[in-house]
Design a protein around this motif. Structure first.
Motif, mmCIF file in Angstrom:
data_model
loop_
_atom_site.group_PDB
_atom_site.id
_atom_site.type_symbol
_atom_site.label_atom_id
_atom_site.label_comp_id
_atom_site.label_asym_id
_atom_site.label_seq_id
_atom_site.Cartn_x
_atom_site.Cartn_y
_atom_site.Cartn_z
ATOM 1 N N TYR A 30 -10.665 -44.044 -11.991
ATOM 2 C CA TYR A 30 -11.807 -42.851 -12.093
ATOM 3 C C TYR A 30 -13.115 -43.390 -12.110
ATOM 4 C CZ TYR A 30 -7.524 -40.328 -13.692
ATOM 5 O OH TYR A 30 -6.282 -39.691 -13.507
ATOM 6 N N LYS A 31 -14.139 -42.843 -11.248
ATOM 7 C CA LYS A 31 -15.324 -43.433 -11.293
ATOM 8 C C LYS A 31 -16.184 -42.712 -12.190
ATOM 9 C CE LYS A 31 -18.971 -44.261 -7.854
ATOM 10 N NZ LYS A 31 -19.518 -44.233 -6.491
ATOM 11 N N TYR A 32 -15.863 -41.387 -12.323
ATOM 12 C CA TYR A 32 -16.699 -40.637 -13.586
ATOM 13 C C TYR A 32 -15.649 -40.084 -14.427
ATOM 14 C CZ TYR A 32 -20.276 -40.529 -9.785
ATOM 15 O OH TYR A 32 -21.179 -40.865 -8.769
ATOM 16 N N ASP A 33 -16.317 -40.130 -15.624
ATOM 17 C CA ASP A 33 -15.462 -39.608 -16.898
ATOM 18 C C ASP A 33 -16.540 -38.816 -17.859
ATOM 19 O OD1 ASP A 33 -13.526 -38.595 -18.232
ATOM 20 O OD2 ASP A 33 -12.570 -40.685 -18.871
ATOM 21 N N LEU A 34 -15.985 -38.233 -18.726
ATOM 22 C CA LEU A 34 -17.035 -37.384 -19.646
ATOM 23 C C LEU A 34 -17.396 -38.519 -20.681
ATOM 24 C CD1 LEU A 34 -17.744 -34.414 -20.142
ATOM 25 C CD2 LEU A 34 -15.647 -34.265 -21.681
ATOM 26 N N VAL A 35 -16.642 -39.135 -20.953
ATOM 27 C CA VAL A 35 -16.705 -40.233 -22.158
ATOM 28 C C VAL A 35 -16.457 -41.654 -21.796
ATOM 29 C CG1 VAL A 35 -16.779 -38.689 -24.027
ATOM 30 C CG2 VAL A 35 -14.746 -39.988 -23.651
ATOM 31 N N PRO A 36 -17.387 -42.787 -22.044
ATOM 32 C CA PRO A 36 -16.871 -44.043 -21.525
ATOM 33 C C PRO A 36 -15.998 -44.873 -22.387
ATOM 34 C CG PRO A 36 -18.823 -44.237 -22.938
ATOM 35 C CD PRO A 36 -18.584 -42.540 -22.719
ATOM 36 N N LEU A 37 -15.332 -44.034 -23.317
ATOM 37 C CA LEU A 37 -14.404 -44.925 -24.339
ATOM 38 C C LEU A 37 -12.891 -44.897 -23.689
ATOM 39 C CD1 LEU A 37 -15.671 -42.918 -27.330
ATOM 40 C CD2 LEU A 37 -16.475 -45.312 -26.581
ATOM 41 N N LEU A 38 -12.479 -44.199 -22.879
ATOM 42 C CA LEU A 38 -11.282 -44.272 -22.305
ATOM 43 C C LEU A 38 -11.263 -44.429 -20.868
ATOM 44 C CD1 LEU A 38 -9.914 -41.243 -24.382
ATOM 45 C CD2 LEU A 38 -9.652 -43.764 -24.861
ATOM 46 N N ASP A 39 -10.351 -44.841 -20.411
ATOM 47 C CA ASP A 39 -10.064 -45.064 -18.895
ATOM 48 C C ASP A 39 -9.506 -43.972 -18.179
ATOM 49 O OD1 ASP A 39 -11.267 -47.601 -18.798
ATOM 50 O OD2 ASP A 39 -9.441 -48.910 -18.951
ATOM 51 N N VAL A 40 -9.028 -43.097 -18.881
ATOM 52 C CA VAL A 40 -8.452 -41.804 -18.300
ATOM 53 C C VAL A 40 -9.213 -40.725 -17.904
ATOM 54 C CG1 VAL A 40 -6.140 -42.436 -19.338
ATOM 55 C CG2 VAL A 40 -7.777 -40.822 -20.563
ATOM 56 N N LEU B 117 -10.997 -33.813 -6.127
ATOM 57 C CA LEU B 117 -11.601 -34.804 -6.955
ATOM 58 C C LEU B 117 -11.916 -36.171 -6.186
ATOM 59 C CD1 LEU B 117 -9.265 -34.334 -10.090
ATOM 60 C CD2 LEU B 117 -11.782 -33.746 -10.032
ATOM 61 N N MET B 118 -11.045 -36.338 -5.226
ATOM 62 C CA MET B 118 -11.434 -37.590 -4.358
ATOM 63 C C MET B 118 -12.665 -37.396 -3.552
ATOM 64 S SD MET B 118 -7.464 -38.226 -3.173
ATOM 65 C CE MET B 118 -7.948 -39.313 -1.735
ATOM 66 N N TRP B 119 -12.911 -35.963 -3.112
ATOM 67 C CA TRP B 119 -14.050 -35.684 -2.317
ATOM 68 C C TRP B 119 -15.388 -35.869 -3.193
ATOM 69 C CZ3 TRP B 119 -17.275 -31.227 -2.815
ATOM 70 C CH2 TRP B 119 -18.038 -31.005 -1.827
ATOM 71 N N LEU B 120 -15.120 -35.507 -4.522
ATOM 72 C CA LEU B 120 -16.412 -35.722 -5.535
ATOM 73 C C LEU B 120 -16.517 -36.978 -5.893
ATOM 74 C CD1 LEU B 120 -15.603 -32.522 -7.600
ATOM 75 C CD2 LEU B 120 -17.553 -32.736 -6.127
ATOM 76 N N ASP B 121 -15.493 -37.977 -5.624
ATOM 77 C CA ASP B 121 -15.555 -39.296 -5.876
ATOM 78 C C ASP B 121 -15.388 -39.531 -7.172
ATOM 79 O OD1 ASP B 121 -16.008 -42.001 -4.973
ATOM 80 O OD2 ASP B 121 -18.211 -42.105 -5.428
ATOM 81 N N ILE B 122 -14.606 -38.672 -7.980
ATOM 82 C CA ILE B 122 -14.081 -38.930 -9.417
ATOM 83 C C ILE B 122 -12.717 -39.472 -9.257
ATOM 84 C CG2 ILE B 122 -13.394 -37.564 -11.307
ATOM 85 C CD1 ILE B 122 -15.297 -35.386 -10.420
ATOM 86 N N TYR B 123 -11.980 -39.441 -8.495
ATOM 87 C CA TYR B 123 -10.458 -39.823 -8.681
ATOM 88 C C TYR B 123 -10.338 -40.864 -7.451
ATOM 89 C CZ TYR B 123 -5.467 -39.424 -7.988
ATOM 90 O OH TYR B 123 -4.107 -39.770 -7.812
ATOM 91 N N HIS B 124 -9.685 -41.932 -7.630
ATOM 92 C CA HIS B 124 -9.481 -43.077 -6.538
ATOM 93 C C HIS B 124 -7.885 -43.485 -6.736
ATOM 94 C CE1 HIS B 124 -13.488 -43.258 -5.462
ATOM 95 N NE2 HIS B 124 -13.783 -42.890 -6.668
#
Length: 183
Positions: free
Chosen positions: A87-97, A142-149
């Motif tokens: 994931y390129k974007y996440d709500l918080v930087p503490l977890l990779d999920v 999510l892929m189009w939004l560049d969030i999920y890879h």
């Protein structure tokens, strides 16, 4: 003979990667439009759920949702750790999920299906639709939004996974309920 890095070296590299990830989040993620979408996706489902949850079965439905959050969070962490997706974007930087999916979108959706589709047949049919929408509609968005890879993963795998998680956890809930009544 191949030499492997020491535990200390691995920890140092991990620390550098963690620091870089937090810096990236602060300077390149937070307050982007993708981040605001994630904020909305974290909050809005809970507002909707709170208004329509069956209060008589609140504990059972919430327990099912917590199992979904626990199980999907674990599977998500394994997938990220094995470099199957990222994931390129996440709500918080503490977890990779993708915490928004693991503790909001999936549990809320699964709880609503659990609440409204009482028989195994209707539950399974509803989750075929849910799995299809998550795998073949939401993941591409999510892929189009560049969030999920995804790197070693397909939407078809996700479809099966979304469905099997729901079926397994409903079976588990039924076992837990049955066991609790035998005490």
């Amino acid at each position: 003979m191949k030499q492997f890095p020491s535990y200390e070296r691995v920890q140092h590299i991990q620390s550098l990667a963690d620091t870089a990830g937090r810096d990236n989040w602060v300077y390149a993620v937070v307050f982007t439009y993708q981040w605001w979408i994630l904020v909305a996706l974290m909050i809005i489902p809970y507002i909707v759920w709170w208004k329509i949850v069956d209060r008589k079965n609140f504990f059972e439905i919430t327990t099912y949702g917590l199992l979904v959050a626990l199980f999907t969070g674990l599977l998500d962490a394994i997938g990220v750790e094995l470099d199957i997706w990222d994931y390129k974007y996440d709500l918080v930087p503490l977890l990779d999920v993708l915490i928004v999916y693991d503790v909001s979108i999936l549990p809320i959706t699964y709880m609503l299906v659990y609440q409204y589709f009482q028989t195994w047949r209707s539950f399974a049919m509803a989750h075929v639709i849910v799995a299809f929408v998550f795998a073949f509609v939401f993941e591409p968005i999510l892929m189009w939004l560049d969030i999920y890879h995804p790197s070693k993963w397909t939407h078809s795998y996700s479809f099966v996974g979304f469905f099997l998680v729901a079926i397994f956890l409903r079976w588990l809930m039924n076992r837990l309920i049955k066991k609790s009544k035998s005490f």
